[in-house]
Design an enzyme around this catalytic site. Structure first.
Site, PDB file in Angstrom:
ATOM      1  N   HIS A  99       0.820  -1.210   0.000  1.00 24.79           N
ATOM      2  CA  HIS A  99       0.000   0.000   0.000  1.00 24.79           C
ATOM      3  C   HIS A  99       0.857   1.265   0.000  1.00 24.79           C
ATOM      4  CE1 HIS A  99      -3.931   1.600  -0.025  1.00 24.79           C
ATOM      5  NE2 HIS A  99      -4.081   1.870   1.261  1.00 24.79           N
ATOM      6  N   ASN A 102      -5.830   7.520   4.377  1.00 25.19           N
ATOM      7  CA  ASN A 102      -7.146   8.128   4.164  1.00 25.19           C
ATOM      8  C   ASN A 102      -7.140   9.648   4.254  1.00 25.19           C
ATOM      9  OD1 ASN A 102      -8.304   5.658   3.824  1.00 25.19           O
ATOM     10  ND2 ASN A 102      -9.742   5.832   5.512  1.00 25.19           N
ATOM     11  N   ASN A 111      -8.262   5.377  -1.764  1.00 26.15           N
ATOM     12  CA  ASN A 111      -8.618   6.275  -0.667  1.00 26.15           C
ATOM     13  C   ASN A 111      -7.656   7.455  -0.510  1.00 26.15           C
ATOM     14  OD1 ASN A 111     -10.835   4.682  -0.007  1.00 26.15           O
ATOM     15  ND2 ASN A 111      -9.627   3.378   1.354  1.00 26.15           N
TER      16      ASN A 111
END
Length: 270
Positions: free
Chosen positions: A74, A123, A169
């Protein structure tokens, strides 16, 4: 008997409804957090670097990811950014900047490039990006976001010039905080999970030993593509038009909702 057959359908409907409601509530919460964290307006007193005078427009290159999780899929955007800093010969110049909630390097190559590693959860990476853009007076179209891409296999990279977040996100947070989606992105494929492995576990996991061999060449190719994109931005600096695909996020508020709450780490991209 007919009544009993309808019960599973009702349960399925309620389950889908509750999941959608939960996602919308998390998106709303993230948007509120974005706004609260961006409530302090930048002033020149926050840092002398903002006053550096360069020829042409400055660019901002951002490696999206989660703090202290640089080795995960990620956060592959951060790995690309580290490789980029090494190519520029400035890898030893990272420093924390509380005013942008991240770590930065200010380089004067390509008429001025600022490298940013957000120190916020994925986020709400957009908060750090928006603060840095304000501090260094960088336009959204001169901000390059580097991030992981589930829908591309490992070894595949591409440039996307503006447009929607496509379920990512961190990109969604940047669009919400900058109020536009014109930012070009370097998308680095990580592939989707195999078997029954969840998306969350996959993206928060580290690359396997075989994947790391592929990753080494991916980082080199990504840096090459980044340099090409920066040269392209330099060549377009006199153009008054917005990049293809870009638009103001405020004009399409219904489509530009934030994603999951930062309290639960934003692993899922779809």
């Amino acid at each position: 008997m007919t009544r009993l057959n309808k019960l599973p359908t009702l349960r399925q409907f309620l389950s889908i409804f509750c999941k959608k409601l939960f996602v919308e509530m998390r998106r709303l919460l993230t948007r509120v957090i974005n706004r609260v964290l961006l409530s302090k307006v930048f002033t020149p007193a926050m840092g002398s670097e903002a006053e550096i005078n360069t020829q042409g427009r400055r660019k901002l290159v951002v490696g999206l990811g989660n703090p202290r999780m640089e080795g995960t899929r990620h956060s592959v955007g951060m790995a690309v950014l580290s490789a980029f800093a090494a190519r520029l010969g400035v890898a030893d110049r990272w420093r924390g900047d509380k005013h942008v909630s991240g770590e930065v390097i200010v380089s004067e190559v390509h008429t001025g490039v600022v490298l940013l590693r957000p120190r916020l959860l994925m986020n709400i990476n957009g908060v750090s990006v928006a603060k840095a853009a304000a501090k260094y007076q960088i336009k959204p179209e001169d901000i390059v976001l580097v991030h992981d891409e589930l829908d591309k296999p490992l070894g595949k990279i591409s440039i996307k010039r503006g447009g929607s977040a496509r379920g990512h996100n961190g990109v969604r947070s940047c669009i919400d905080c900058l109020q536009t989606d014109v930012m070009p992105r370097l998308r680095v494929g990580i592939g989707r999970p195999a078997g029954k492995t969840s998306v969350e576990r996959h993206v928060l996991g580290r690359f396997a030993s075989e994947e790391k061999k592929v990753l080494d060449s991916v980082l080199v190719q990504s840096v090459d593509l980044l340099l090409s994109e920066l040269f392209l931005l330099d060549s377009q600096k006199e153009s008054p038009s917005s990049p293809a695909g870009g638009r103001n996020a405020a004009s399409s508020r219904k489509e530009k909702k934030c994603s999951a709450s930062p309290a639960a780490d934003s692993a899922a991209q779809s």
